[in-house]
Design an enzyme around this catalytic site. Sequence first.
Site, PDB file in Angstrom:
ATOM      1  N   LYS A 177      15.046   7.556  47.658  1.00  0.00           N
ATOM      2  CA  LYS A 177      15.255   8.544  46.718  1.00  0.00           C
ATOM      3  C   LYS A 177      15.774   7.846  45.447  1.00  0.00           C
ATOM      4  O   LYS A 177      16.008   6.381  45.598  1.00  0.00           O
ATOM      5  CB  LYS A 177      16.241   9.490  47.047  1.00  0.00           C
ATOM      6  CG  LYS A 177      15.879  10.310  48.413  1.00  0.00           C
ATOM      7  CD  LYS A 177      17.114  11.545  48.523  1.00  0.00           C
ATOM      8  CE  LYS A 177      16.923  12.129  49.820  1.00  0.00           C
ATOM      9  NZ  LYS A 177      17.728  13.210  50.033  1.00  0.00           N
ATOM     10  N   GLU A 197       4.572  15.517  56.441  1.00  0.00           N
ATOM     11  CA  GLU A 197       5.189  14.672  55.035  1.00  0.00           C
ATOM     12  C   GLU A 197       4.329  13.482  54.894  1.00  0.00           C
ATOM     13  O   GLU A 197       4.070  13.274  53.701  1.00  0.00           O
ATOM     14  CB  GLU A 197       6.732  14.268  55.535  1.00  0.00           C
ATOM     15  CG  GLU A 197       7.482  15.547  55.241  1.00  0.00           C
ATOM     16  CD  GLU A 197       8.994  15.395  55.605  1.00  0.00           C
ATOM     17  OE1 GLU A 197       9.832  16.246  55.585  1.00  0.00           O
ATOM     18  OE2 GLU A 197       9.409  14.234  56.028  1.00  0.00           O
ATOM     19  N   ASN A 203      22.275  10.922  48.518  1.00  0.00           N
ATOM     20  CA  ASN A 203      22.506  10.121  49.824  1.00  0.00           C
ATOM     21  C   ASN A 203      21.344   9.237  50.138  1.00  0.00           C
ATOM     22  O   ASN A 203      21.055   8.908  51.227  1.00  0.00           O
ATOM     23  CB  ASN A 203      22.653  11.294  51.084  1.00  0.00           C
ATOM     24  CG  ASN A 203      21.278  12.039  51.097  1.00  0.00           C
ATOM     25  OD1 ASN A 203      20.643  12.197  50.486  1.00  0.00           O
ATOM     26  ND2 ASN A 203      21.515  13.047  51.980  1.00  0.00           N
ATOM     27  N   TYR A 246      10.106  19.524  49.709  1.00  0.00           N
ATOM     28  CA  TYR A 246      11.424  20.425  50.186  1.00  0.00           C
ATOM     29  C   TYR A 246      11.048  21.826  50.380  1.00  0.00           C
ATOM     30  O   TYR A 246      12.046  22.410  50.249  1.00  0.00           O
ATOM     31  CB  TYR A 246      12.540  20.088  49.374  1.00  0.00           C
ATOM     32  CG  TYR A 246      13.214  18.721  49.350  1.00  0.00           C
ATOM     33  CD1 TYR A 246      13.877  18.516  50.688  1.00  0.00           C
ATOM     34  CD2 TYR A 246      13.542  17.984  48.388  1.00  0.00           C
ATOM     35  CE1 TYR A 246      14.318  17.005  50.899  1.00  0.00           C
ATOM     36  CE2 TYR A 246      14.154  16.456  48.366  1.00  0.00           C
ATOM     37  CZ  TYR A 246      14.633  16.067  49.867  1.00  0.00           C
ATOM     38  OH  TYR A 246      15.031  15.102  50.023  1.00  0.00           O
ATOM     39  N   HIS A 255      15.590   9.691  52.773  1.00  0.00           N
ATOM     40  CA  HIS A 255      15.003  10.716  53.329  1.00  0.00           C
ATOM     41  C   HIS A 255      14.375  10.149  54.645  1.00  0.00           C
ATOM     42  O   HIS A 255      13.692   9.330  54.450  1.00  0.00           O
ATOM     43  CB  HIS A 255      14.163  11.695  52.513  1.00  0.00           C
ATOM     44  CG  HIS A 255      13.283  12.649  53.380  1.00  0.00           C
ATOM     45  ND1 HIS A 255      13.857  13.605  53.704  1.00  0.00           N
ATOM     46  CD2 HIS A 255      12.018  12.515  53.929  1.00  0.00           C
ATOM     47  CE1 HIS A 255      12.541  14.321  54.444  1.00  0.00           C
ATOM     48  NE2 HIS A 255      11.806  13.380  54.479  1.00  0.00           N
TER      49      HIS A 255
HETATM   50  P1  RTP Z   1      16.690  14.472  54.389  1.00  0.00           P
HETATM   51  O1  RTP Z   1      15.643  15.630  54.571  1.00  0.00           O
HETATM   52  O2  RTP Z   1      16.663  14.065  52.842  1.00  0.00           O
HETATM   53  O3  RTP Z   1      16.380  13.213  55.101  1.00  0.00           O
HETATM   54  O4  RTP Z   1      18.075  15.247  54.570  1.00  0.00           O
HETATM   55  P2  RTP Z   1      18.398  15.810  55.761  1.00  0.00           P
HETATM   56  O5  RTP Z   1      17.172  16.208  56.870  1.00  0.00           O
HETATM   57  O6  RTP Z   1      19.462  14.950  56.410  1.00  0.00           O
HETATM   58  O7  RTP Z   1      19.169  17.089  55.305  1.00  0.00           O
HETATM   59  P3  RTP Z   1      18.665  18.540  54.804  1.00  0.00           P
HETATM   60  O8  RTP Z   1      19.401  19.602  55.164  1.00  0.00           O
HETATM   61  O9  RTP Z   1      16.977  18.751  54.916  1.00  0.00           O
HETATM   62  O10 RTP Z   1      18.421  18.393  53.289  1.00  0.00           O
HETATM   63  C1  RTP Z   1      17.802  17.748  52.539  1.00  0.00           C
HETATM   64  C2  RTP Z   1      18.520  16.953  51.422  1.00  0.00           C
HETATM   65  O11 RTP Z   1      19.240  18.020  50.583  1.00  0.00           O
HETATM   66  C3  RTP Z   1      20.313  17.540  49.643  1.00  0.00           C
HETATM   67  N1  RTP Z   1      21.336  18.407  50.064  1.00  0.00           N
HETATM   68  N2  RTP Z   1      22.362  18.608  49.227  1.00  0.00           N
HETATM   69  N3  RTP Z   1      25.104  20.791  49.688  1.00  0.00           N
HETATM   70  C4  RTP Z   1      24.234  20.362  48.977  1.00  0.00           C
HETATM   71  O12 RTP Z   1      24.443  19.967  47.802  1.00  0.00           O
HETATM   72  C5  RTP Z   1      23.299  19.421  49.931  1.00  0.00           C
HETATM   73  N4  RTP Z   1      22.731  19.627  50.915  1.00  0.00           N
HETATM   74  C6  RTP Z   1      21.824  18.967  51.023  1.00  0.00           C
HETATM   75  C7  RTP Z   1      20.695  16.178  50.374  1.00  0.00           C
HETATM   76  O13 RTP Z   1      20.015  14.931  49.588  1.00  0.00           O
HETATM   77  C8  RTP Z   1      19.649  16.322  51.822  1.00  0.00           C
HETATM   78  O14 RTP Z   1      19.221  14.834  52.115  1.00  0.00           O
END
Ligand code: RTP
Length: 155
Positions: A16, A133, A119, A56, A122
């Site tokens: 990112k 994707e 973070n 997303y 992705h």
């Molecule tokens: P990613 O898709 O980016 O690998 O992350 P992930 O599956 O581990 O997590 P996901 O729940 O799909 O969330 C995607 C991205 O959203 C951002 N996020 N912000 N509470 C918050 O502010 C929050 N929660 C999630 C994070 O950047 C996460 O990677």
Amino acid sequence: QEAHAAEMERTFIAIKPDGVQRGLISEIVSRFERKGYKLVAIKLIVPSKEFAQKHYHDLKERPFFNGLCDFLSSGPVLAMVWEGEGVIKYGRKLIGATDPQKSEPGTIRGDFAVVVGRNIIHGSDGPETAKDEIALWFEPKELVSYTSNAEKWIY
Ligand code: RTP
């Protein structure tokens, strides 16, 4: 072994804008390479906000959706496809838990990130999302199939 290579699993991994700006590209690429996974596509792009919303789309009801899409489209993203046995699940393991406060030391997020909104990386969370994707970020001709000499020592 040739047949084996044709069936190999692929995942979509993106560094990112925070990870790119912080100079973590080589560190992150290196972790996937050293593990034994194979890079089959890579490009640096600034996604539009509309594109980020597509990426997303599963999260569109979440309160952080808008901010997340603004963030993803705020600068260059390094989009990649990695290939290898178990790369979808193990790639997530290399990445670490979504919230860097919960990701273990030794994982990418555990070692380099502090808050969930920054973070740095992705990774696709399953075979279906990986397929979707990869198709969203890359054209078929951008995916390079090749046999690496290292493979006979990895598999
Ligand atoms: P990613 O898709 O980016 O690998 O992350 P992930 O599956 O581990 O997590 P996901 O729940 O799909 O969330 C995607 C991205 O959203 C951002 N996020 N912000 N509470 C918050 O502010 C929050 N929660 C999630 C994070 O950047 C996460 O990677």
